[in-house]
Every structure is written in structure tokens, then in C-alpha cells.
Design a protein around this motif. Structure first.
Motif, PDB file in Angstrom:
ATOM      1  N   ARG A 221      38.061 -29.251   8.417  1.00 40.59           N
ATOM      2  CA  ARG A 221      36.993 -28.702   7.557  1.00 40.59           C
ATOM      3  C   ARG A 221      36.752 -29.595   6.333  1.00 40.59           C
ATOM      4  NH1 ARG A 221      39.231 -24.462   5.273  1.00 40.59           N
ATOM      5  NH2 ARG A 221      37.269 -23.994   4.258  1.00 40.59           N
ATOM      6  N   GLY A 222      37.392 -30.750   6.318  1.00 38.44           N
ATOM      7  CA  GLY A 222      37.139 -31.676   5.211  1.00 38.44           C
ATOM      8  C   GLY A 222      38.111 -31.556   4.055  1.00 38.44           C
ATOM      9  N   ARG A 223      39.112 -30.685   4.173  1.00 36.26           N
ATOM     10  CA  ARG A 223      40.104 -30.572   3.085  1.00 36.26           C
ATOM     11  C   ARG A 223      41.033 -31.779   3.124  1.00 36.26           C
ATOM     12  NH1 ARG A 223      37.887 -26.981   0.020  1.00 36.26           N
ATOM     13  NH2 ARG A 223      36.143 -27.760   1.224  1.00 36.26           N
ATOM     14  N   ARG A 224      41.484 -32.205   1.956  1.00 39.94           N
ATOM     15  CA  ARG A 224      42.505 -33.260   1.888  1.00 39.94           C
ATOM     16  C   ARG A 224      43.861 -32.569   1.911  1.00 39.94           C
ATOM     17  NH1 ARG A 224      40.214 -35.397  -3.462  1.00 39.94           N
ATOM     18  NH2 ARG A 224      39.963 -33.141  -3.530  1.00 39.94           N
ATOM     19  N   VAL A 225      44.597 -32.791   2.966  1.00 41.16           N
ATOM     20  CA  VAL A 225      45.797 -31.993   3.243  1.00 41.16           C
ATOM     21  C   VAL A 225      47.031 -32.881   3.323  1.00 41.16           C
ATOM     22  CG1 VAL A 225      46.890 -30.342   4.839  1.00 41.16           C
ATOM     23  CG2 VAL A 225      44.391 -30.396   4.618  1.00 41.16           C
ATOM     24  N   VAL A 226      48.098 -32.495   2.630  1.00 38.32           N
ATOM     25  CA  VAL A 226      49.383 -33.156   2.790  1.00 38.32           C
ATOM     26  C   VAL A 226      50.409 -32.121   3.262  1.00 38.32           C
ATOM     27  CG1 VAL A 226      50.091 -32.852   0.351  1.00 38.32           C
ATOM     28  CG2 VAL A 226      51.109 -34.685   1.723  1.00 38.32           C
ATOM     29  N   VAL A 227      51.244 -32.520   4.211  1.00 35.62           N
ATOM     30  CA  VAL A 227      52.332 -31.663   4.697  1.00 35.62           C
ATOM     31  C   VAL A 227      53.650 -32.293   4.268  1.00 35.62           C
ATOM     32  CG1 VAL A 227      53.478 -30.692   6.733  1.00 35.62           C
ATOM     33  CG2 VAL A 227      50.984 -30.929   6.707  1.00 35.62           C
ATOM     34  N   LEU A 228      54.501 -31.512   3.624  1.00 36.40           N
ATOM     35  CA  LEU A 228      55.821 -31.987   3.193  1.00 36.40           C
ATOM     36  C   LEU A 228      56.887 -31.261   4.000  1.00 36.40           C
ATOM     37  CD1 LEU A 228      55.324 -31.656  -0.691  1.00 36.40           C
ATOM     38  CD2 LEU A 228      54.753 -33.614   0.780  1.00 36.40           C
ATOM     39  N   ASP A 229      57.805 -32.025   4.568  1.00 34.48           N
ATOM     40  CA  ASP A 229      58.881 -31.390   5.339  1.00 34.48           C
ATOM     41  C   ASP A 229      60.173 -32.140   5.075  1.00 34.48           C
ATOM     42  OD1 ASP A 229      60.617 -30.463   7.557  1.00 34.48           O
ATOM     43  OD2 ASP A 229      58.774 -29.545   8.308  1.00 34.48           O
ATOM     44  N   HIS A 230      61.266 -31.404   4.906  1.00 37.38           N
ATOM     45  CA  HIS A 230      62.531 -32.082   4.644  1.00 37.38           C
ATOM     46  C   HIS A 230      63.158 -32.670   5.916  1.00 37.38           C
ATOM     47  CE1 HIS A 230      64.931 -28.010   4.905  1.00 37.38           C
ATOM     48  NE2 HIS A 230      64.264 -28.260   5.987  1.00 37.38           N
TER      49      HIS A 230
ATOM     50  N   LEU B 119      51.108 -36.692   6.632  1.00 39.29           N
ATOM     51  CA  LEU B 119      52.392 -36.035   6.934  1.00 39.29           C
ATOM     52  C   LEU B 119      53.504 -36.791   6.228  1.00 39.29           C
ATOM     53  CD1 LEU B 119      51.912 -35.538  10.791  1.00 39.29           C
ATOM     54  CD2 LEU B 119      51.558 -33.838   8.990  1.00 39.29           C
ATOM     55  N   ARG B 120      54.354 -36.073   5.506  1.00 44.14           N
ATOM     56  CA  ARG B 120      55.476 -36.714   4.816  1.00 44.14           C
ATOM     57  C   ARG B 120      56.769 -36.047   5.275  1.00 44.14           C
ATOM     58  NH1 ARG B 120      52.507 -40.286   2.994  1.00 44.14           N
ATOM     59  NH2 ARG B 120      51.499 -40.301   0.961  1.00 44.14           N
ATOM     60  N   TRP B 121      57.585 -36.812   6.034  1.00 43.49           N
ATOM     61  CA  TRP B 121      58.856 -36.286   6.542  1.00 43.49           C
ATOM     62  C   TRP B 121      59.989 -36.740   5.637  1.00 43.49           C
ATOM     63  CZ3 TRP B 121      57.711 -32.741   9.967  1.00 43.49           C
ATOM     64  CH2 TRP B 121      56.532 -32.872  10.703  1.00 43.49           C
ATOM     65  N   GLY B 122      61.091 -36.014   5.661  1.00 48.73           N
ATOM     66  CA  GLY B 122      62.258 -36.399   4.860  1.00 48.73           C
ATOM     67  C   GLY B 122      62.053 -36.186   3.366  1.00 48.73           C
ATOM     68  N   VAL B 123      61.194 -35.234   2.997  1.00 50.14           N
ATOM     69  CA  VAL B 123      60.900 -34.960   1.580  1.00 50.14           C
ATOM     70  C   VAL B 123      61.589 -33.662   1.171  1.00 50.14           C
ATOM     71  CG1 VAL B 123      59.080 -34.466  -0.093  1.00 50.14           C
ATOM     72  CG2 VAL B 123      58.656 -36.080   1.773  1.00 50.14           C
ATOM     73  N   GLN B 124      62.421 -33.728   0.153  1.00 48.82           N
ATOM     74  CA  GLN B 124      63.056 -32.505  -0.362  1.00 48.82           C
ATOM     75  C   GLN B 124      62.185 -31.953  -1.493  1.00 48.82           C
ATOM     76  OE1 GLN B 124      65.913 -31.450   0.998  1.00 48.82           O
ATOM     77  NE2 GLN B 124      66.291 -33.308   2.209  1.00 48.82           N
TER      78      GLN B 124
END
Ligand SMILES: Cc1cc2nc3c(=O)[nH]c(=O)nc-3n(C[C@H](O)[C@H](O)[C@H](O)COP(=O)(O)OP(=O)(O)OC[C@H]3O[C@@H](n4cnc5c(N)ncnc54)[C@H](O)[C@@H]3O)c2cc1C
Length: 389
Positions: free
Chosen positions: A28-37, A128-133
Motif C-alpha cells: 500500500r506504499g507504506r515504508r516498513v521495517v521489520v526488526l527481529d532478534h 528486514l533486519r535480522w539479529g536486532v535486539q
């Protein structure tokens, strides 16, 4: 590449619900970041359904979910149906198969579902950002998410950190703590879809033996396999009933579902065989030995008194057990309870206390039955939120 402060939506948790929400919002045009540890994406999906991911259930309705508010899940489930997810699976050419009770599985591997989600995120432009606490979250006009990779500022924050089962692959209570931090109530959590442990005097030493059975705690009757384990009982019927079981309450088991044993024995007056042998076509001999009083099992059926028949019927079809505990978070497939739905919008999963804060997936007090219902809730709640943020 947007600067750290440029996000419309920050999603904490890149599991089933988080990734599906991210792709929906980014399209839908949103700027999205996903953070996961976690460092490996979708680990819970990879181990699901015995490695084949039971990704939905054809007949998922609100009746297949437990919640303090059984109506909460209706809207999201109606707006993103099992058929909608199946259409995505088919569009990607993923081979799937239908098993009993409308359960849909991958033919090859759960990896296909993880790839579907990651590709959908990549195509929509999700970061997507993996390994982020995540170290802490603050909210003034926007959300500030402090992490080991620096701060992220976002207009909206979506909490998709899942439930407590299987801590070894990344489960945490982060979402529950964050809900509390922002003033949300929690419905007591407990392991669900879990094996049950029996006190020593109720255990049958029959590990590995499985029978068709009806099992009921304080909820619906489930007819499926019951499996005897070293410490108690498991198998689909027990896992289903475990979600409705509360400590101190009994569990009811019928080992001969669909059979009118009393009538059948009453009519078998000419049968000379011993009861234990006569019933061996219906149940394993060792189970019959364990459950039937020896004096009754060794009597010819023709000589059974009314009291004998009543005792046999009670032993096999009216078995009352008193579990000591569930198998705990290591063995449970889902978490019962979670963020109370009372202060969430069922349309958007948004907090009524903190505008811009959303909760999706298993962290919410919506718990599905065994059979693809939990993933369907992850997709449906992720979709409802992704369309709103
Ligand atoms: C063994 C097993 C088999 C299962 N099989 C099925 C099945 O076949 N069908 C079905 O419908 N359901 C199944 N389930 C249940 C299903 O996997 C979950 O209900 C579903 O994954 C929930 O989706 P979610 O996105 O809410 O949480 P998850 O998929 O668990 O994702 C949560 C994500 O949040 C991340 N996270 C957690 N804490 C933090 C933190 N502090 N910071 C950053 N990231 C964090 C995790 O690393 C994870 O990636 C199974 C569960 C188990 C344990």
C-alpha cells in the motif's frame, strides 16, 4: 535507503503475522521495517506441521478459537479467509495437499511458506533486519525503538512477537511486557496444544500406543488419535483438549467413540470368548489389560452381569483422568491468553489506549485449535493491520 527516522511502520517480530503484515502494508506504499532478534527467518514456520507447515484450515471460523472475547477474531477472519491465503500459495505454484478436517499442508516443505513471505516482502519493498535486539520503546508523537543497531523512529508500531512456546527458537515475552508498559491488560497465559502429564497412579505404561478416542476437558469433545507417552498422554485429541484444560480439573476420555458398548455386550449373550479377547478387535490387548478389572476381562461375555458390563463401560468409555500439568512451553504449540482484546480494535488490531500501536498474531488473546487455525489467525490479523497502518 530511508534514514532511521523515516519509517511509517516498524514491526517487531518477523514471524508469520509480522511478515504478512509487512508485505500487506508495503504494497500500500507504506515504508516498513521489520526488526527481529532471530538470525534465521521464520524458524517457527520451518518446524511447523512436522516440517510441512499446516498453513491454513479450509473451515476456519471464530468457533475454532479460544479467547476471553470469542467474537474478537470474527472481523479479521472474515476479511482474510483461508481461500485468500490458498490463492497466494497457488499463485506461487507451491504444491499443497488437504488432509483430514480441512487441514492444508505443503507437499514438500515449510520452506515454501517462508519463501512466499520473504518474496512478498522483497517485492513490496519491506526492509528486514535480522539479529536486532530491541532494548526499549518510547512513545511521544511517534514511536522510538532503541535497538542494538541504533534507534528506529516510526509513526506506527506493530508488535508481532508471537507466543511463549519453544523459547530455544526465539520466543520471548517481549510483546506481553510491551503491552503492560503501555497500560494494556493481559489474559493469563498458559501452554496450549500441549501434551498432558498424569500422576503416577493414572499413567499407563504403554508408550507409543495410539488409539482413536474422544477427549474433553472444559470445552468441546475432540475425536482424534490419543497417544500414550512415558509421562502421560498426547496425540491430536489430547493437544486439542489441553487448550481447554485448567489445573485441578478432570479430563474425560472415551476409548471407544461411536460404540454403544453396553448395548453390544448386552446383545452378545451367546459369546463364549473372554471379554478381554472379545474386545481385542477394537482396542490393543495391553490397553484392555491396563483398563479392565482382571476379574471382568477374564469372564466369558455370556456370563457378564449387569454390574460387570457397567464396570467395563465405565473403564473404557467414561475414563476420568486428573492431569498434573501440561508439557510446558517446551512442548506446547501455542500460547493461550495474551494481550487482552478488550482494548484493541478488531478491525485494525490497534490499541485504544495508544494510537498507532498495534498487536497481531499469537501475542493477542486469540488461540486457535490444532489444524492450521493459528497460522490463519496470523495471516488474518496481519492482513487487517497491514491494511490499516
Ligand atoms: C512445533 C510447532 C508446530 C506448529 N505447527 C503449526 C501448524 O502446522 N499450523 C498452525 O497453524 N500453527 C502451528 N504452530 C503455531 C504457529 O507456529 C504460531 O501460532 C504462529 O507462528 C504465530 O505467528 P506469530 O507471527 O504471531 O509468531 P511467530 O511466528 O512465533 O513469530 C514471532 C517472531 O517474533 C520474534 N521475536 C520474539 N521476541 C522478539 C523480541 N524480543 N525482539 C525481536 N523479535 C522477537 C521471533 O524471533 C519470531 O520471528 C506451531 C507451533 C509450534 C511451536
Amino acid at each position: 535507503m530511508p534514514r532511521v527516522s523515516d519509517w511509517d511502520v516498524c514491526i517487531i517480530g518477523g514471524g508469520a503475522a509480522g511478515l504478512f503484515c509487512a508485505a500487506t502494508a508495503a504494497r500500500r506504499g507504506r515504508r516498513v521495517v521489520v526488526l527481529d532478534h532471530a538470525t534465521i527467518p521464520g524458524r517457527k514456520i520451518l518446524i511447523s506441521g512436522g516440517g510441512r507447515c499446516n498453513f491454513t484450515n479450509r473451515s476456519a471460523t471464530a468457533e475454532n478459537y479460544l479467547s476471553a472475547n470469542p467474537h474478537f477474531c470474527r472481523s479479521a477472519l472474515a476479511r482474510f479467509t483461508p481461500q485468500d491465503f490458498l490463492a497466494l500459495v497457488e499463485a506461487r505454484g507451491i504444491a499443497w495437499e488437504e488432509r483430514r478436517h480441512g487441514q492444508l499442508f505443503c507437499v514438500h516443505s515449510a520452506k515454501d511458506i517462508v519463501a512466499l513471505l520473504l518474496d512478498a516482502c522483497a517485492e513490496a519493498g519491506v526492509t528486514l533486519r535480522w539479529g536486532v535486539q530491541v532494548q526499549g520503546v518510547a512513545h511521544e508523537d511517534r514511536f522510538r525503538i532503541d535497538t542494538t543497531h541504533g534507534p528506529y523512529i516510526a509513526e506506527r508500531l506493530v508488535v508481532a512477537t508471537g507466543g511463549l512456546p519453544v523459547p530455544s527458537i526465539g520466543a520471548s515475552d517481549f510483546g506481553l511486557r510491551l503491552a503492560r508498559q503501555f497500560g494494556h491488560g493481559l489474559v493469563d497465559t498458559a501452554p496450549a496444544l500441549a501434551p498432558l502429564l498424569l500422576p503416577a497412579h493414572e499413567r499407563l505404561d504403554l508408550p507409543g500406543i495410539a488409539v482413536d478416542a474422544e477427549v474433553r476437558a472444559d470445552g468441546p469433545i475432540f475425536r482424534e488419535n490419543l497417544l500414550f507417552t512415558h509421562g502421560g498422554i498426547s496425540g491430536p485429541s489430547v493437544l486439542q483438549a489441553s487448550s481447554y484444560w485448567r489445573p485441578g480439573r478432570p479430563l474425560h476420555v472415551d476409548l471407544l467413540p461411536g460404540h454403544d458398548l453396553a448395548a453390544a455386550l448386552g446383545e452378545a449373550r451367546a459369546v463364549k470368548a473372554q471379554l478381554g479377547n472379545h474386545l481385542a478387535d477394537l482396542l490393543p490387548r495391553r490397553l484392555l489389560q491396563a483398563r479392565l478389572p482382571a476379574a471382568i476381562a477374564s469372564k466369558p461375555v455370556s456370563q457378564l452381569s449387569r454390574a460387570d458390563i457397567a464396570a467395563a463401560v465405565a473403564a473404557l468409555t467414561g475414563w476420568e483422568l486428573h492431569p498434573e500439568a501440561t508439557g510446558g512451553w517446551l512442548k506446547a504449540e501455542v500460547m493461550r491468553g495474551g494481550v487482552d482484546t478488550a482494548e484493541l480494535s478488531s478491525q485494525t488490531m490497534e490499541s485504544r489506549r495508544v494510537p498507532g500501536l498495534h498487536f497481531i498474531g499469537e501475542v493477542i488473546d486469540v488461540t486457535g485449535w490444532l489444524g492450521g487455525y493459528n497460522f490463519q489467525w496470523a495471516w488474518a490479523s496481519g492482513h487487517a493491520c497491514g491494511m490499516a497502518v
